[in-house]
Design a protein around this motif. Structure first.
Motif, mmCIF file in Angstrom:
data_model
loop_
_atom_site.group_PDB
_atom_site.id
_atom_site.type_symbol
_atom_site.label_atom_id
_atom_site.label_comp_id
_atom_site.label_asym_id
_atom_site.label_seq_id
_atom_site.Cartn_x
_atom_site.Cartn_y
_atom_site.Cartn_z
ATOM 1 N N MET A 1 1.013 -1.142 -0.072
ATOM 2 C CA MET A 1 0.149 0.088 0.062
ATOM 3 C C MET A 1 0.955 1.320 -0.005
ATOM 4 S SD MET A 1 -2.705 1.256 2.649
ATOM 5 C CE MET A 1 -4.001 -0.028 2.494
ATOM 6 N N ASP A 2 0.689 2.219 -0.785
ATOM 7 C CA ASP A 2 1.363 3.349 -0.869
ATOM 8 C C ASP A 2 0.682 4.330 0.244
ATOM 9 O OD1 ASP A 2 2.461 5.752 -1.516
ATOM 10 O OD2 ASP A 2 1.936 5.844 -3.673
ATOM 11 N N TYR A 3 1.473 4.475 1.373
ATOM 12 C CA TYR A 3 0.690 5.227 2.548
ATOM 13 C C TYR A 3 0.588 6.619 2.431
ATOM 14 C CZ TYR A 3 1.125 0.660 4.882
ATOM 15 O OH TYR A 3 1.054 -0.688 5.381
ATOM 16 N N ILE A 4 1.726 7.231 1.713
ATOM 17 C CA ILE A 4 1.894 8.658 1.162
ATOM 18 C C ILE A 4 0.593 8.917 0.627
ATOM 19 C CG2 ILE A 4 3.171 10.418 0.279
ATOM 20 C CD1 ILE A 4 5.754 8.952 0.689
ATOM 21 N N ALA A 5 0.279 8.217 -0.485
ATOM 22 C CA ALA A 5 -0.827 8.583 -1.181
ATOM 23 C C ALA A 5 -2.179 8.425 -0.641
ATOM 24 C CB ALA A 5 -0.704 7.619 -2.613
ATOM 25 N N GLU A 6 -2.153 7.376 0.215
ATOM 26 C CA GLU A 6 -3.530 7.264 1.017
ATOM 27 C C GLU A 6 -3.771 8.297 1.910
ATOM 28 O OE1 GLU A 6 -5.844 4.985 1.132
ATOM 29 O OE2 GLU A 6 -5.315 3.982 -0.738
ATOM 30 N N PHE A 68 -1.687 10.838 11.912
ATOM 31 C CA PHE A 68 -1.493 9.652 11.223
ATOM 32 C C PHE A 68 -0.171 8.809 11.526
ATOM 33 C CE2 PHE A 68 -4.337 11.026 7.573
ATOM 34 C CZ PHE A 68 -5.461 10.822 8.338
ATOM 35 N N PRO A 69 -0.032 7.713 11.993
ATOM 36 C CA PRO A 69 1.104 6.885 11.980
ATOM 37 C C PRO A 69 1.775 6.696 10.575
ATOM 38 C CG PRO A 69 -0.566 6.011 13.189
ATOM 39 C CD PRO A 69 -1.193 7.045 12.527
ATOM 40 N N GLU A 70 2.900 6.382 10.397
ATOM 41 C CA GLU A 70 3.623 6.117 9.202
ATOM 42 C C GLU A 70 2.936 5.083 8.275
ATOM 43 O OE1 GLU A 70 8.001 4.772 7.397
ATOM 44 O OE2 GLU A 70 7.772 5.138 9.720
ATOM 45 N N THR A 71 1.997 4.039 8.966
ATOM 46 C CA THR A 71 1.399 3.046 8.340
ATOM 47 C C THR A 71 -0.081 2.918 8.244
ATOM 48 O OG1 THR A 71 1.473 1.395 10.243
ATOM 49 C CG2 THR A 71 3.562 1.052 8.406
ATOM 50 N N TYR A 72 -0.469 4.205 8.369
ATOM 51 C CA TYR A 72 -1.806 4.425 8.343
ATOM 52 C C TYR A 72 -2.263 4.377 7.084
ATOM 53 C CZ TYR A 72 -6.439 7.004 8.262
ATOM 54 O OH TYR A 72 -7.564 7.120 7.879
ATOM 55 N N PRO A 73 -3.508 3.689 6.677
ATOM 56 C CA PRO A 73 -4.439 3.168 7.516
ATOM 57 C C PRO A 73 -4.474 1.836 7.846
ATOM 58 C CG PRO A 73 -5.219 3.210 5.183
ATOM 59 C CD PRO A 73 -3.757 3.636 5.196
ATOM 60 N N ASP A 74 -3.247 1.175 7.667
ATOM 61 C CA ASP A 74 -3.081 -0.118 8.388
ATOM 62 C C ASP A 74 -3.195 0.006 9.912
ATOM 63 O OD1 ASP A 74 -3.476 -1.547 6.191
ATOM 64 O OD2 ASP A 74 -1.444 -1.550 5.335
ATOM 65 N N MET A 75 -2.814 1.074 10.372
ATOM 66 C CA MET A 75 -2.616 1.137 11.812
ATOM 67 C C MET A 75 -3.572 2.299 12.303
ATOM 68 S SD MET A 75 0.759 2.365 14.326
ATOM 69 C CE MET A 75 1.568 0.693 13.932
ATOM 70 N N ALA A 76 -4.199 2.466 13.295
ATOM 71 C CA ALA A 76 -5.267 3.388 13.692
ATOM 72 C C ALA A 76 -4.486 4.669 14.011
ATOM 73 C CB ALA A 76 -5.748 2.775 15.059
ATOM 74 N N PRO A 77 -5.331 5.805 13.689
ATOM 75 C CA PRO A 77 -4.701 7.010 13.852
ATOM 76 C C PRO A 77 -4.740 7.420 15.402
ATOM 77 C CG PRO A 77 -7.019 7.287 13.042
ATOM 78 C CD PRO A 77 -6.814 5.725 12.956
ATOM 79 N N ILE A 78 -4.013 8.228 15.769
ATOM 80 C CA ILE A 78 -4.137 8.963 17.203
ATOM 81 C C ILE A 78 -4.975 10.071 17.166
ATOM 82 C CG2 ILE A 78 -2.622 10.068 19.173
ATOM 83 C CD1 ILE A 78 -0.177 8.743 17.574
ATOM 84 N N MET A 144 -13.949 -2.958 11.524
ATOM 85 C CA MET A 144 -12.903 -3.385 10.939
ATOM 86 C C MET A 144 -12.551 -2.473 9.960
ATOM 87 S SD MET A 144 -14.045 -7.469 10.001
ATOM 88 C CE MET A 144 -15.709 -7.141 9.468
ATOM 89 N N LEU A 145 -12.364 -1.145 10.649
ATOM 90 C CA LEU A 145 -12.058 -0.008 9.360
ATOM 91 C C LEU A 145 -10.399 0.062 9.212
ATOM 92 C CD1 LEU A 145 -13.959 2.807 11.329
ATOM 93 C CD2 LEU A 145 -14.510 1.536 9.296
ATOM 94 N N LEU A 146 -9.536 -0.998 9.757
ATOM 95 C CA LEU A 146 -8.108 -0.826 9.417
ATOM 96 C C LEU A 146 -8.099 -1.219 7.942
ATOM 97 C CD1 LEU A 146 -6.521 -2.383 12.944
ATOM 98 C CD2 LEU A 146 -6.531 -0.017 12.008
ATOM 99 N N GLY A 147 -7.055 -0.555 7.438
ATOM 100 C CA GLY A 147 -7.036 -0.676 6.053
ATOM 101 C C GLY A 147 -7.666 0.031 4.928
ATOM 102 N N MET A 148 -8.498 0.719 5.449
ATOM 103 C CA MET A 148 -9.228 2.037 4.624
ATOM 104 C C MET A 148 -9.236 3.323 5.383
ATOM 105 S SD MET A 148 -13.134 0.771 5.314
ATOM 106 C CE MET A 148 -12.675 -1.059 4.997
ATOM 107 N N GLN A 149 -9.507 4.181 4.592
ATOM 108 C CA GLN A 149 -9.686 5.579 5.178
ATOM 109 C C GLN A 149 -10.773 5.717 5.992
ATOM 110 O OE1 GLN A 149 -9.665 8.179 1.930
ATOM 111 N NE2 GLN A 149 -7.522 7.492 0.922
#
Length: 265
Positions: A1-6, A68-78, A144-149
């Protein structure tokens, strides 16, 4: 996944949805951070049918900050939620109203409860932030929102739950307010009902009253005077020498008067 683009894409979408409410705090990956200020629609009777909300004198806002953590949206935001309040009135006018407003009292010196406070303005979201934050975090897992905006969905949850919580608190305060009014009314009613008198309570009161007024001593002196002055029975009765006035009712008094007319002591 392109985390920057997401992350950049989601931020761009949110800016279009919240053009006036969103503030970018850091637009650089991998530490994108922004806040969205939600205005809670509490006193809109078209949405919430509650007359008590019409008395609101301030607007409630929730400032929601996402990082946003570096690997958001695979990781939940703070997420951080900060409650804010804004007065609906101009500060100077509000101060003048506070100076002019006086408490209203009833005939017994109690503050009239209807004037005591504004129930809607007595609620603070500071008491709900911890629970609300927990609800949002649980939603990420349950939906199950991880992995999506997910920020838009989380903002909708925050707004809906906050408004519902406020209404629940207002209903509870209204119930407590009503109970307090009923309690005060019951206390005031007791003043008019008085205390039921029984034979025992009357005798107890009578004994205390005679002691406080020194009536027994007075009767003793009168009996001595009666013997020395040889008062008639009727005279003794009329002057309360023997204490009979305190012990008898009107019918007994009339009967005893007739019997004592010719009695000499």
């Amino acid at each position: 996944m392109d985390y920057i683009a997401e992350q950049e894409q989601e931020l761009e979408v949110l800016e279009s949805i919240y053009p006036d409410e969103l503030e970018v705090l850091n637009a650089t990956y991998p530490d994108i951070k922004f806040s969205v200020t939600l205005k809670l629609e509490l006193n809109d009777t078209a949405i919430h049918d509650n007359d008590l909300l019409m008395s609101l004198s301030k607007v409630h806002l929730l400032e929601v900050t996402f990082q946003f953590p570096e690997t958001y949206p695979d990781m939940a935001p703070i997420i951080h939620i900060n409650p804010l309040e804004q007065s609906l009135d101009d500060n100077s006018e509000s101060d003048e109203d506070e100076d002019e407003q006086e408490d209203e009292y009833d005939e017994h010196g109690n503050i009239v409860l209807s004037k005591l406070e504004n129930l809607a303005d007595n609620i603070s979201f500071k008491d709900y932030i911890e629970e609300l934050t927990s609800i949002v975090r649980d939603q990420i897992d349950s939906d199950m929102l991880l992995g999506m905006q997910m920020c838009f969905a989380l903002l909708a949850t925050i707004k809906e739950n906050a408004e519902n919580w406020f209404l629940e608190q207002l209903d509870e305060l209204d119930k407590q307010h009503t109970l307090e009014i009923e309690r005060r009314e019951a206390q005031e009613q007791k003043k008019f009902n008085g205390t039921p008198v029984t034979k025992e309570s009357y005798l107890e009161w009578r004994a205390t009253f005679r002691k406080e007024m020194h009536l027994d001593e007075r009767d003793k002196l009168r009996r001595l005077e009666a013997h020395n002055g040889k008062l008639t029975g009727k005279q003794m009765f009329e002057q309360g020498v023997a204490g009979t006035i305190d012990d008898t009712d009107d019918a007994e008094i009339e009967s005893m008067t007739k019997e004592l007319d010719d009695v000499d002591i």
